[in-house]
Design a protein around this motif. Structure first.
Motif, PDB file in Angstrom:
ATOM      1  N   TRP A 229       6.325 -20.607  13.460  1.00  0.00           N
ATOM      2  CA  TRP A 229       5.089 -19.853  13.315  1.00  0.00           C
ATOM      3  C   TRP A 229       4.994 -18.793  14.411  1.00  0.00           C
ATOM      4  O   TRP A 229       5.328 -19.041  15.573  1.00  0.00           O
TER       5      TRP A 229
ATOM      6  N   ARG B 274       1.352 -25.932   9.579  1.00  0.00           N
ATOM      7  CA  ARG B 274       1.570 -24.979   8.485  1.00  0.00           C
ATOM      8  C   ARG B 274       2.568 -25.536   7.476  1.00  0.00           C
ATOM      9  O   ARG B 274       2.347 -25.474   6.255  1.00  0.00           O
TER      10      ARG B 274
ATOM     11  N   ASP C 290       0.083 -21.726   2.555  1.00  0.00           N
ATOM     12  CA  ASP C 290      -0.598 -21.916   3.830  1.00  0.00           C
ATOM     13  C   ASP C 290      -2.070 -21.595   3.639  1.00  0.00           C
ATOM     14  O   ASP C 290      -2.532 -20.491   3.948  1.00  0.00           O
TER      15      ASP C 290
ATOM     16  N   SER D 150      -5.814 -19.510   6.440  1.00  0.00           N
ATOM     17  CA  SER D 150      -4.549 -20.109   6.843  1.00  0.00           C
ATOM     18  C   SER D 150      -4.773 -21.100   7.985  1.00  0.00           C
ATOM     19  O   SER D 150      -5.870 -21.192   8.549  1.00  0.00           O
TER      20      SER D 150
END
Length: 241
Positions: free
Chosen positions: A13, A166, A176, A209
């Motif tokens: 991420w 995620r 997500d 998200s």
């Protein structure tokens, strides 16, 4: 939303360009507030304690000293809150132990820097009477402890946490996308879970998200994913705590 059988996303991420920019702005403002707090501390030290050594400590000087302590606390706390917000937008790697610790606890260090020298000098100042020391020093200690505690991040976010959450959400949901309400600090894999009943009735469920959820103040993904996968109709997805 439909369940996906695809494997969880593998790339690490990373914050979006907008999140990174916002985090930078918040950190700059936080530093300005911390510097202002330290400047106020130095002003009290050199303007009221050292420069007027040997002069009686009048009620007016006491008011300036106590008022200055409050100003320092407000500036430090504001800086600490903005710094924590920045760290939620752009967290550090937990694997980078030194940077992770410094980045997440910097607010506490800056707060101590803005208070400790001044509080020590208050207790050592010969012009202050015992009662004045007790009042000014006591207020200083209380405000320092309060601001420092706010500066400590007891559950700091990390890149590794965001990546794991995620990927878990994508594994269960297919994208997500998570949901959260104003009554807790965790987020969920769909908006039909029982933990969001109050928020759903009030029409206050938010969606976004995993990074959006953290930016909104949520601390983590719920630990009830196995239960929620049934409530959300994602039968067959592997459970994740």
């Amino acid at each position: 939303m439909t369940k996906s059988s695809a494997a969880p996303s593998s790339p690490e991420w990373t914050p979006s360009a907008q999140a990174n920019s916002s985090a930078t702005q918040l950190r700059v403002i936080a530093f300005i507030l911390w510097i202002a707090a330290i400047a106020a501390e130095l002003g009290l030290i050199f303007g009221e304690l050292l420069a007027k050594n040997g002069q009686p400590f009048t009620n007016g000087r006491m008011a300036i000293l106590v008022g200055g302590l409050v100003v320092i606390a407000v500036l430090a706390i504001a800086g600490n809150l903005l710094w924590k917000k920045a760290n939620r937008l752009d967290p550090a790697h937990k694997s980078d132990t030194v940077r992770f610790f410094v980045q997440n606890q910097l607010g506490a260090f800056m707060t101590l820097l803005a208070f400790v020298p001044l509080v020590v000098l208050i207790f050592l100042d010969k012009d202050l009477g015992k009662g004045q020391k007790a009042v000014a020093g006591g207020i200083g200690v209380v405000l320092a402890l309060l601001a420092t505690t706010i500066g400590i991040d007891f559950n700091p976010p990390s890149v590794e946490q965001y990546t794991e959450e995620r990927d878990s959400v994508i594994e269960h949901v297919g994208e997500d996308n998570v949901f959260w309400g104003p009554y807790s600090d965790v987020f969920h894999i769909c908006d039909q879970v029982s933990d969001l009943n109050r928020a759903r009735e009030a029409g206050t469920i938010a969606e976004g998200s995993v990074a959006d959820a953290h930016a909104a103040g949520m601390s983590r993904l719920t630990k009830k994913v196995e239960q929620e996968q049934k409530q959300c109709g994602f039968a067959g997805a592997s459970a994740s705590e």
